[in-house]
Write a protein that holds these residues in place. Structure first.
Motif, short mmCIF file in Angstrom:
data_model
loop_
_atom_site.label_atom_id
_atom_site.label_comp_id
_atom_site.label_asym_id
_atom_site.label_seq_id
_atom_site.Cartn_x
_atom_site.Cartn_y
_atom_site.Cartn_z
N LEU A 1 -5.31 -1.66 -10.46
CA LEU A 1 -5.77 -2.33 -9.25
C LEU A 1 -6.80 -3.40 -9.61
N SER A 2 -6.72 -4.51 -8.92
CA SER A 2 -7.63 -5.63 -9.17
C SER A 2 -9.03 -5.32 -8.66
N ASP A 3 -9.98 -6.13 -9.10
CA ASP A 3 -11.36 -5.99 -8.61
C ASP A 3 -11.41 -6.11 -7.09
N LEU B 1 -17.19 6.46 2.51
CA LEU B 1 -17.06 7.03 3.85
C LEU B 1 -16.46 8.42 3.77
N GLY B 2 -15.45 8.61 2.89
CA GLY B 2 -14.82 9.91 2.73
C GLY B 2 -15.73 10.94 2.10
N LEU C 1 -11.65 -0.66 -1.56
CA LEU C 1 -11.58 0.80 -1.55
C LEU C 1 -12.95 1.46 -1.62
N GLY C 2 -13.93 0.80 -2.26
CA GLY C 2 -15.25 1.39 -2.45
C GLY C 2 -15.87 1.93 -1.16
N PRO C 3 -16.00 1.11 -0.13
CA PRO C 3 -16.59 1.63 1.13
C PRO C 3 -15.78 2.77 1.73
N TRP D 1 0.83 -1.21 0.00
CA TRP D 1 0.00 0.00 0.00
C TRP D 1 0.86 1.26 0.00
N ARG D 2 2.02 1.18 0.60
CA ARG D 2 2.95 2.32 0.55
C ARG D 2 3.38 2.57 -0.90
N HIS D 3 3.65 1.48 -1.64
CA HIS D 3 4.01 1.62 -3.04
C HIS D 3 2.87 2.27 -3.83
#
Length: 177
Positions: free
Chosen positions: A160-162, A174-175, A168-170, A148-150
């Motif tokens: 990014l994979s499905d 939230l953001g 990431l969707g939720p 995730w740092r990369h």
């Protein structure tokens, strides 16, 4: 030329970009402003995007990155395990790490987007990459943290994979609240 001596041209393009990058390298700008560089290396059936943050506008670093890229290419080409893993080119990225004070020494890591981890083409001791833990499960989390740092450090060209988008969707929703 000192910064105070620069005159910006009038009009919508005040600065002419000069491309003095090594062959095949492209420049990107991180959302926070840092200059990043990448290119694609082919190894067998794989096309692997390689990233670095080494200052490639500085022509003195061109030989440094060429040497590092050539050594990484040799490692990629000789890794039968990598080529037999069944990963596609967009599943893998690499990053070359060079400390400008010791340019003859370089490090690298590879990213596996399917498994959300980083890896190397040879055995690496955890202490050599500043990882300290007590069991395999914690090391797995630490490698995921490096993944995730990369993604944060090199957001360009990332496929990014499905599975990742589902995670990431939720967080994005939230953001938005």
């Amino acid at each position: 030329m000192k910064g105070s001596e620069v005159a910006f041209r009038s009009g919508p393009r005040p600065i002419q970009k000069v491309n003095n990058l090594p062959d095949a390298w492209v420049e990107d700008v991180h959302p926070e402003g840092q200059l990043l560089y990448s290119r694609v290396l082919s190894s067998g059936s794989l096309s692997i995007r390689v990233h670095t943050d080494l200052a490639l506008r500085d022509t003195e670093n061109h030989l440094v990155i060429k040497s590092a890229t050539d050594r990484l290419q040799d490692s990629l080409d000789s890794s039968s395990e990598l080529h037999e893993a069944g990963l596609g080119g967009s599943d893998i990225e690499a990053c070359i790490l060079v400390r400008e004070e010791f340019p003859e020494e370089f490090g690298y890591y590879l990213v596996n987007h399917q498994d959300q981890t980083v890896f190397w083409l040879e055995e690496v001791m955890a202490r050599d990459v500043d990882m300290w833990a007590y069991d395999e499960d914690i090391y797995r989390h630490k490698l995921a943290e490096q993944y995730w740092r990369h993604i944060t450090d090199f957001p360009h060209y990332c496929c990014l994979s499905d599975k990742v988008w589902e995670q990431l969707g939720p967080l994005m929703l939230l953001g938005a609240v």
